[in-house]
Design a protein around this motif. Structure first.
Motif, PDB file in Angstrom:
ATOM      1  N   ALA A  23      -8.386  -2.505  -1.122  1.00 28.84           N
ATOM      2  CA  ALA A  23      -7.518  -3.557  -1.673  1.00 28.84           C
ATOM      3  C   ALA A  23      -6.091  -3.058  -1.854  1.00 28.84           C
ATOM      4  O   ALA A  23      -5.121  -3.774  -1.553  1.00 28.84           O
ATOM      5  N   THR A  24      -5.929  -1.840  -2.335  1.00 27.00           N
ATOM      6  CA  THR A  24      -4.596  -1.257  -2.483  1.00 27.00           C
ATOM      7  C   THR A  24      -3.902  -1.147  -1.136  1.00 27.00           C
ATOM      8  O   THR A  24      -2.692  -1.420  -1.013  1.00 27.00           O
ATOM      9  N   ALA A  25      -4.647  -0.748  -0.114  1.00 26.60           N
ATOM     10  CA  ALA A  25      -4.080  -0.652   1.230  1.00 26.60           C
ATOM     11  C   ALA A  25      -3.586  -2.011   1.710  1.00 26.60           C
ATOM     12  O   ALA A  25      -2.472  -2.142   2.238  1.00 26.60           O
ATOM     13  N   ALA A  26      -4.419  -3.041   1.518  1.00 29.25           N
ATOM     14  CA  ALA A  26      -4.030  -4.382   1.967  1.00 29.25           C
ATOM     15  C   ALA A  26      -2.807  -4.887   1.212  1.00 29.25           C
ATOM     16  O   ALA A  26      -1.885  -5.477   1.809  1.00 29.25           O
ATOM     17  N   VAL A  27      -2.763  -4.654  -0.099  1.00 33.38           N
ATOM     18  CA  VAL A  27      -1.616  -5.093  -0.907  1.00 33.38           C
ATOM     19  C   VAL A  27      -0.357  -4.342  -0.496  1.00 33.38           C
ATOM     20  O   VAL A  27       0.737  -4.936  -0.408  1.00 33.38           O
ATOM     21  N   ALA A  28      -0.460  -3.042  -0.239  1.00 31.30           N
ATOM     22  CA  ALA A  28       0.711  -2.256   0.159  1.00 31.30           C
ATOM     23  C   ALA A  28       1.269  -2.744   1.494  1.00 31.30           C
ATOM     24  O   ALA A  28       2.487  -2.863   1.666  1.00 31.30           O
ATOM     25  N   THR A  31       2.837  -6.238   0.866  1.00 26.58           N
ATOM     26  CA  THR A  31       4.077  -6.131   0.092  1.00 26.58           C
ATOM     27  C   THR A  31       5.212  -5.592   0.947  1.00 26.58           C
ATOM     28  O   THR A  31       6.345  -6.101   0.912  1.00 26.58           O
ATOM     29  N   GLY A  32       4.926  -4.541   1.731  1.00 24.67           N
ATOM     30  CA  GLY A  32       5.967  -3.966   2.576  1.00 24.67           C
ATOM     31  C   GLY A  32       6.452  -4.928   3.632  1.00 24.67           C
ATOM     32  O   GLY A  32       7.663  -5.090   3.845  1.00 24.67           O
ATOM     33  N   ILE A  33       5.525  -5.613   4.304  1.00 26.77           N
ATOM     34  CA  ILE A  33       5.913  -6.567   5.348  1.00 26.77           C
ATOM     35  C   ILE A  33       6.657  -7.741   4.742  1.00 26.77           C
ATOM     36  O   ILE A  33       7.662  -8.217   5.286  1.00 26.77           O
ATOM     37  N   GLY A  34       6.178  -8.200   3.572  1.00 27.99           N
ATOM     38  CA  GLY A  34       6.864  -9.317   2.918  1.00 27.99           C
ATOM     39  C   GLY A  34       8.283  -8.972   2.521  1.00 27.99           C
ATOM     40  O   GLY A  34       9.206  -9.775   2.668  1.00 27.99           O
ATOM     41  N   ALA A  35       8.495  -7.744   2.020  1.00 25.63           N
ATOM     42  CA  ALA A  35       9.839  -7.334   1.615  1.00 25.63           C
ATOM     43  C   ALA A  35      10.770  -7.206   2.814  1.00 25.63           C
ATOM     44  O   ALA A  35      11.956  -7.554   2.733  1.00 25.63           O
ATOM     45  N   PHE A  64       9.261  -0.225   4.253  1.00 31.11           N
ATOM     46  CA  PHE A  64       8.530   0.066   5.494  1.00 31.11           C
ATOM     47  C   PHE A  64       7.663   1.324   5.353  1.00 31.11           C
ATOM     48  O   PHE A  64       6.613   1.438   5.991  1.00 31.11           O
ATOM     49  N   THR A  65       8.086   2.265   4.492  1.00 33.69           N
ATOM     50  CA  THR A  65       7.234   3.430   4.244  1.00 33.69           C
ATOM     51  C   THR A  65       5.966   3.023   3.510  1.00 33.69           C
ATOM     52  O   THR A  65       4.877   3.546   3.786  1.00 33.69           O
ATOM     53  N   GLY A  66       6.091   2.065   2.593  1.00 33.23           N
ATOM     54  CA  GLY A  66       4.912   1.571   1.887  1.00 33.23           C
ATOM     55  C   GLY A  66       3.932   0.898   2.820  1.00 33.23           C
ATOM     56  O   GLY A  66       2.714   0.998   2.635  1.00 33.23           O
ATOM     57  N   THR A  67       4.441   0.215   3.833  1.00 28.70           N
ATOM     58  CA  THR A  67       3.555  -0.394   4.832  1.00 28.70           C
ATOM     59  C   THR A  67       2.771   0.679   5.580  1.00 28.70           C
ATOM     60  O   THR A  67       1.558   0.550   5.803  1.00 28.70           O
ATOM     61  N   LEU A  68       3.460   1.754   5.965  1.00 26.10           N
ATOM     62  CA  LEU A  68       2.788   2.853   6.656  1.00 26.10           C
ATOM     63  C   LEU A  68       1.730   3.496   5.758  1.00 26.10           C
ATOM     64  O   LEU A  68       0.611   3.776   6.200  1.00 26.10           O
ATOM     65  N   VAL A  69       2.070   3.708   4.485  1.00 25.18           N
ATOM     66  CA  VAL A  69       1.106   4.289   3.548  1.00 25.18           C
ATOM     67  C   VAL A  69      -0.101   3.369   3.387  1.00 25.18           C
ATOM     68  O   VAL A  69      -1.244   3.829   3.257  1.00 25.18           O
ATOM     69  N   GLY A  70       0.134   2.057   3.425  1.00 27.89           N
ATOM     70  CA  GLY A  70      -0.981   1.114   3.340  1.00 27.89           C
ATOM     71  C   GLY A  70      -1.970   1.282   4.476  1.00 27.89           C
ATOM     72  O   GLY A  70      -3.188   1.294   4.270  1.00 27.89           O
ATOM     73  N   PHE A  71      -1.457   1.439   5.694  1.00 28.31           N
ATOM     74  CA  PHE A  71      -2.344   1.657   6.840  1.00 28.31           C
ATOM     75  C   PHE A  71      -3.089   2.993   6.703  1.00 28.31           C
ATOM     76  O   PHE A  71      -4.270   3.092   7.063  1.00 28.31           O
ATOM     77  N   LEU A  72      -2.415   4.009   6.194  1.00 36.17           N
ATOM     78  CA  LEU A  72      -3.078   5.293   5.991  1.00 36.17           C
ATOM     79  C   LEU A  72      -4.165   5.188   4.919  1.00 36.17           C
ATOM     80  O   LEU A  72      -5.219   5.838   5.025  1.00 36.17           O
ATOM     81  N   LEU A  73      -3.932   4.358   3.909  1.00 36.76           N
ATOM     82  CA  LEU A  73      -4.942   4.161   2.874  1.00 36.76           C
ATOM     83  C   LEU A  73      -6.178   3.447   3.425  1.00 36.76           C
ATOM     84  O   LEU A  73      -7.292   3.651   2.917  1.00 36.76           O
ATOM     85  N   LEU A  74      -5.993   2.622   4.438  1.00 37.35           N
ATOM     86  CA  LEU A  74      -7.153   1.999   5.081  1.00 37.35           C
ATOM     87  C   LEU A  74      -8.061   3.066   5.694  1.00 37.35           C
ATOM     88  O   LEU A  74      -9.294   2.984   5.607  1.00 37.35           O
ATOM     89  N   LEU A  75      -7.440   4.088   6.307  1.00 38.47           N
ATOM     90  CA  LEU A  75      -8.228   5.194   6.847  1.00 38.47           C
ATOM     91  C   LEU A  75      -8.904   5.971   5.719  1.00 38.47           C
ATOM     92  O   LEU A  75     -10.051   6.417   5.856  1.00 38.47           O
ATOM     93  N   SER A  76      -8.197   6.125   4.595  1.00 37.29           N
ATOM     94  CA  SER A  76      -8.800   6.800   3.450  1.00 37.29           C
ATOM     95  C   SER A  76      -9.999   6.022   2.924  1.00 37.29           C
ATOM     96  O   SER A  76     -11.024   6.612   2.565  1.00 37.29           O
ATOM     97  N   ALA A  77      -9.877   4.694   2.882  1.00 33.21           N
ATOM     98  CA  ALA A  77     -10.991   3.862   2.417  1.00 33.21           C
ATOM     99  C   ALA A  77     -12.200   4.006   3.331  1.00 33.21           C
ATOM    100  O   ALA A  77     -13.344   4.052   2.872  1.00 33.21           O
ATOM    101  N   ARG A  78     -11.945   4.106   4.616  1.00 34.78           N
ATOM    102  CA  ARG A  78     -13.048   4.301   5.565  1.00 34.78           C
ATOM    103  C   ARG A  78     -13.734   5.650   5.320  1.00 34.78           C
ATOM    104  O   ARG A  78     -14.962   5.760   5.365  1.00 34.78           O
ATOM    105  N   GLY A  79     -12.916   6.677   5.046  1.00 32.46           N
ATOM    106  CA  GLY A  79     -13.496   7.979   4.741  1.00 32.46           C
ATOM    107  C   GLY A  79     -14.282   7.969   3.439  1.00 32.46           C
ATOM    108  O   GLY A  79     -15.361   8.567   3.348  1.00 32.46           O
ATOM    109  N   LEU A  80     -13.773   7.273   2.432  1.00 31.69           N
ATOM    110  CA  LEU A  80     -14.497   7.174   1.163  1.00 31.69           C
ATOM    111  C   LEU A  80     -15.816   6.447   1.336  1.00 31.69           C
ATOM    112  O   LEU A  80     -16.825   6.800   0.705  1.00 31.69           O
ATOM    113  N   ARG A  81     -15.829   5.438   2.175  1.00 30.04           N
ATOM    114  CA  ARG A  81     -17.071   4.690   2.411  1.00 30.04           C
ATOM    115  C   ARG A  81     -18.167   5.582   2.972  1.00 30.04           C
ATOM    116  O   ARG A  81     -19.353   5.355   2.745  1.00 30.04           O
ATOM    117  N   ARG A  82     -17.752   6.614   3.700  1.00 29.97           N
ATOM    118  CA  ARG A  82     -18.715   7.558   4.274  1.00 29.97           C
ATOM    119  C   ARG A  82     -18.931   8.775   3.374  1.00 29.97           C
ATOM    120  O   ARG A  82     -19.622   9.715   3.755  1.00 29.97           O
TER     121      ARG A  82
END
Length: 397
Positions: A23-28, A31-35, A64-82
């Protein structure tokens, strides 16, 4: 409908930490794209108190850095799921960064990102023991990662040292920009070599950078495609699972399972392994083992490997709770099959027995018996092995 934040006791479940990270990844990202897309609107709304301190260029960079961090957090979420340790470490690194970038954006739209990132950070820290599975990178993947980093350092440092022979390179950021667009073959043309020495260097950067990127893509995409096939088809072996009979079913895979598989292979006993992770299935398949991808505690995977025709079932991973569920399912599907379970914690021996295991062996207890016999020089290893085969409980030893 008011938004209710998770209670502290809700954050004790690892699944909540995974969901909050996603959820944090999606919000980041949003938020970045909206800004970026609505900068005029972002400037018009009432800013948070730090707006007078933060430079507008810093706010746009944070967006735009927050948008990049959001995508990286998606990868982190995938790792946490495993349950990955790498997923946990990356989440712990990116979540504070996401909160800081939300603060630097100085926009009311980024307030949910800040709050959610901090709550998620607390959830991940609280559940850190649940995300401790070692990440398994092959030698090829490790080598290609080093190659990508090395090629980018080579191109960046070279462009910076030769900046006077380039048009468009005056800062380290511009040197890194040249390295990245060159390796990715984008080549916008705004940074160009002006001398023969610079052209020769740029040529070497193109060859090294594109080769490392291609190698990295191959080492990451090929296993991912194979894993997707393994998940979709259930098995990636050429043998027909329906022909299995009087075989051994190994329910689950872990460090304790590895010597069991090797022993079965050495004895030329026919067996099939049910694993939950496609990466584990790919590694076992490379060793020419019969593998089925699925949850060993579910009926369908066990039926697929012919548990009703099996001579024995072995459940000995590092997770006693998962082993107990696999034992329960196997016993229900085949009441007469012999089930052997391994208990990583000696306190769980009785529980696995109640779940339906005929024999429960605790490596810690067994190792203690062997060490004492060896230390006292009493021998009797053959007798101990016979007692082990006949035992219905580790205490019978």
């Amino acid at each position: 409908m008011a938004l209710r934040l998770p209670r502290v006791r809700d954050l004790t479940h690892p699944r909540v930490a995974v969901l909050l990270t996603a959820a944090t990844a999606a919000v980041a990202v949003a938020t970045g794209i909206g800004a970026l897309a609505n900068e005029a609107f972002a400037r018009a709304v009432t800013p948070v108190p730090v707006v007078g301190v933060v430079n507008p260029d810093v706010r746009r960079t944070a967006a735009f850095t927050g948008t990049l961090v959001g995508f990286l957090l998606l990868l982190s979420a995938r790792g946490l799921r495993r349950g990955s340790r790498l997923g946990r470490l990356s989440a712990l690194a990116f979540l504070p960064f996401a909160a800081l970038l939300g603060l630097l954006q100085s926009n009311p739209l980024s307030v949910p990102q800040i709050v959610l990132a901090l709550v998620t950070l607390f959830a991940v820290v609280r559940n850190r023991r649940a995300f401790d599975r070692p990440s398994r990178l092959t030698g090829t993947q490790q080598a290609t990662a080093v190659a990508v980093v090395g090629s980018q350092l080579y191109a960046t440092l070279g462009a910076w040292v030769l900046r006077e022979q380039f048009s468009g390179v005056e800062t380290p950021v511009e040197a890194f920009y040249f390295a990245l667009v060159t390796a990715s073959t984008v080549g916008y043309g705004d940074v160009t070599p002006a001398t023969d020495v610079a052209r020769l260097f740029a040529t070497s950067a193109i060859v090294i950078g594109t080769a490392s990127f291609a190698a990295a893509a191959g080492s990451l995409l090929v296993p991912a495609i194979e894993a997707r096939f393994a998940t979709s088809l259930g098995t990636m072996t050429d043998r027909n699972l329906s022909l299995l009979e009087d075989h051994v079913v190994v329910a689950g895979y872990g460090d304790m399972t590895e010597p069991i598989i090797e022993e079965l292979a050495d004895s030329e006993t026919e067996f099939a392994v049910v694993v939950e992770e496609p990466d584990d299935a790919a590694a076992l398949r490379e060793r020419d083992y019969l593998v089925y991808v699925g949850d060993p505690s579910d009926e369908d995977p066990l039926l697929a490997v012919g548990v009703e025709r099996a001579r024995a079932v072995v459940a000995a991973t590092d997770d006693d709770a998962a082993d107990a569920l696999a034992v329960l399912t196997a016993r229900e599907l085949n009441p007469g099959v012999r089930i052997v379970a391994g208990a990583s914690d000696r306190e769980n021996v009785k529980k696995l027995k109640r779940a339906g295991a005929d024999t429960v062996i605790s490596p810690a207890v067994l190792g203690g018996h062997l060490l004492v016999r060896s230390a006292l020089g009493t021998g009797g290893m053959e007798a101990l092995a016979e007692r082990l085969l006949d035992a219905t409980d580790v205490r019978d030893l």
